[in-house]
Design a protein around this motif. Sequence first.
Motif, PDB file in Angstrom:
ATOM      1  N   ASN A  87      -2.728   7.284  -1.823  1.00  0.00           N
ATOM      2  CA  ASN A  87      -3.200   6.636  -0.772  1.00  0.00           C
ATOM      3  C   ASN A  87      -3.389   7.630   0.197  1.00  0.00           C
ATOM      4  OD1 ASN A  87      -3.948   4.184  -1.736  1.00  0.00           O
ATOM      5  ND2 ASN A  87      -2.142   3.059  -0.899  1.00  0.00           N
ATOM      6  N   TYR A 104      -9.374   8.695  -5.671  1.00  0.00           N
ATOM      7  CA  TYR A 104      -9.182   7.334  -5.227  1.00  0.00           C
ATOM      8  C   TYR A 104     -10.709   6.905  -4.666  1.00  0.00           C
ATOM      9  CZ  TYR A 104      -7.809   3.516  -1.990  1.00  0.00           C
ATOM     10  OH  TYR A 104      -7.907   2.395  -1.000  1.00  0.00           O
ATOM     11  N   TYR A 121      -6.667   7.889   1.968  1.00  0.00           N
ATOM     12  CA  TYR A 121      -6.910   6.782   2.958  1.00  0.00           C
ATOM     13  C   TYR A 121      -6.115   6.686   4.249  1.00  0.00           C
ATOM     14  CZ  TYR A 121      -6.720   1.956   4.770  1.00  0.00           C
ATOM     15  OH  TYR A 121      -6.558   1.292   5.733  1.00  0.00           O
ATOM     16  N   ASP A 180       0.546  -1.259  -0.036  1.00  0.00           N
ATOM     17  CA  ASP A 180       0.060  -0.097  -0.063  1.00  0.00           C
ATOM     18  C   ASP A 180       0.706   1.347   0.033  1.00  0.00           C
ATOM     19  OD1 ASP A 180      -3.158  -0.467   0.574  1.00  0.00           O
ATOM     20  OD2 ASP A 180      -1.805  -2.085   1.450  1.00  0.00           O
ATOM     21  N   GLU A 207      -3.936  -2.606  -5.099  1.00  0.00           N
ATOM     22  CA  GLU A 207      -3.479  -2.157  -3.737  1.00  0.00           C
ATOM     23  C   GLU A 207      -2.282  -3.082  -2.975  1.00  0.00           C
ATOM     24  OE1 GLU A 207      -5.825  -0.169  -1.500  1.00  0.00           O
ATOM     25  OE2 GLU A 207      -7.547   0.119  -3.044  1.00  0.00           O
TER      26      GLU A 207
END
Length: 642
Positions: free
Chosen positions: A226, A460, A229, A215, A316
Amino acid sequence: MTSFPVRLAPLIGAVALAGFAHAQTAPQYAELPSETPAEFRAPDAGFNYVKRTVMIPMRDGTKLNTIIIVPKGVQNAPILLTRTPYDASSLVNHADSADLETILTGYDNAADVIAGEGYIRVVQDVRGKYGSEGDYVMNRPLHGPLNPTPVDHSTDTYDTIEWLTKNVPETNGRVGIIGISYDGFLPLMALVNPHPALKVAVPMNPMVDGWKGDDWFHNGAFRQINMSYMLEQVVTRANTAKWPVTNYDDYDMYLRAGSAGALGRERGLEQSGFWNKVVAHPAYDAFWQQQAMDTILARQPVTVPTLLVHSYWDAEDIYGAVAVWKAIKPHDTENKVFLSLGPWSHGGAIGDGATLGALKFGSDTALYWRQQVLKPFLARYLKGDERVPAIPTVTAFETGTNKWRSLPAWPSGAVEPVALRLAANQKAQLGGAADAKGYDEYVSDPAKPVPFRQRPIPPYGYDEAKGQTWPRWLVDDQREASGRTDVATFVSDLLTAPVKISGEPVAHLVASTSGTDSDWVVKLIDVYPDQVGSQPALGGYQLMVAGDIFRGRYREGFDKPKALAPNKALAYRIELPTANHVFLPGHRIMVQVQSSWFPLYDRNPQTFVPNIFFAQPGDYRKATQRIYHSSYVELPLVKAAQ
């Protein structure tokens, strides 16, 4: 502002006090009772399951929110556990329904197998998330140098299983653990000092090594896509803080921000402990090495039957499952470790596996896997039904021919490394002698990085209704890149016979840069014929079979960033993700090489700086890149038919 004379102040104060006293003695309003009950108990008449929510105590006293779903009427049933940081209640409430399979339809739930086979379903919030107590740490490390506390995901799983086997009267005392992604990392943690009642583990697309290829980084290049996230997952217990979308095209947002570090500061990410750790550890130092699950699990034989699940086009965690397989299978003397490889995106094995983007596989590959691999695997090892035949050691879908293969090992067959040379005149040549002198050249400009997919690039996410097609971008047509002047492209002649590869292609790149640092992206591509009668949209399609990025500063060691010598041809070894693919007659094989993959990865300034997170605008400079014709991609060619 008007001021009162001083002599009036005492009088005003007395009046105010009198008013306050009157307010205290005046009759109060009658109470209006709340219409919300202190606790709502939903009737379950007509339901085919019973749901219980409990707080299970861990050895340090922390209680974890756990939802137990028992099919009505079952006795002596196995438990199938998932531990998650993604809200346990949402994983088992996908619809308001009296039907077990309906409420389980969604992330982490192979609903047809779980409901159809009578398993007791248990889903638990990890410590620090949603309904659970405690502190949250991203991928909480095992007790040791990175975690001085006595608790980790291994102990929490052990304590959870201990409680379940003693307090769920309908169980037979056998427990399995299954999960995808982060929830796939957690079954790997459960294999460390496992509870005796743990009889099966199914890590699907697991997070394994966040620096090498899952990741957070790939070979040192930071996966800045990312960052949203990281913010949403860490800064609040229930993911209530949201990453603001400031541009229609993510390409514009990341380019405007400059470095990933600058964008992080702009969005307040420095308030996240995990973000600060990532920024402080851009190289593969002890922080990352000590968390790598493949290394951890290789230290002792796995004693629990384990089914690793890998997706060829996983956007991912494309590194993890195969890395664990390579680490633990050599020690598997009792044949308890199994591997499945399928033509899916991240977590695609629990969905519809008939298509992926423009690709059609001729059957629902995910349904086949659930019914022919997962179902018998769980029945044999979790139910203890030895009448069910053991599944093959490896079950691998072969793309190109669209066939399932049952194999004794991975890779399997007479695999012979063959060089696909990046030759003169933009040719990709199977075999033959290397050209030690020639090269292809392009200019890499950080101000105009190569997009990782066709623009505009949506944020994303996983919401198709919002145009968030992130999960399937790895099967995007690569023609957008092959037409750019800052991408070196090499294409084979038309194939007259099938070319089958099984395993990891390895790029042996010989390249130079006029800068002092550089990224190298290598993509192995299947070029379809100009006309495909059965599916016209695939005419000339450029399908990426395997691709990855390498940050040049780590050429001499992942833990040793070092400036590159300008204009000097240097050798790089770049391992690409596993493939099981047949390039068919009438197709061509292509290799693309470029120096940015934006905004999936942060831009390399192409000037060596100690930490790219803190690169300044003046550090980003154009560079002339040369790909020498002594470069080649080592293909794991299968000579004998399987």
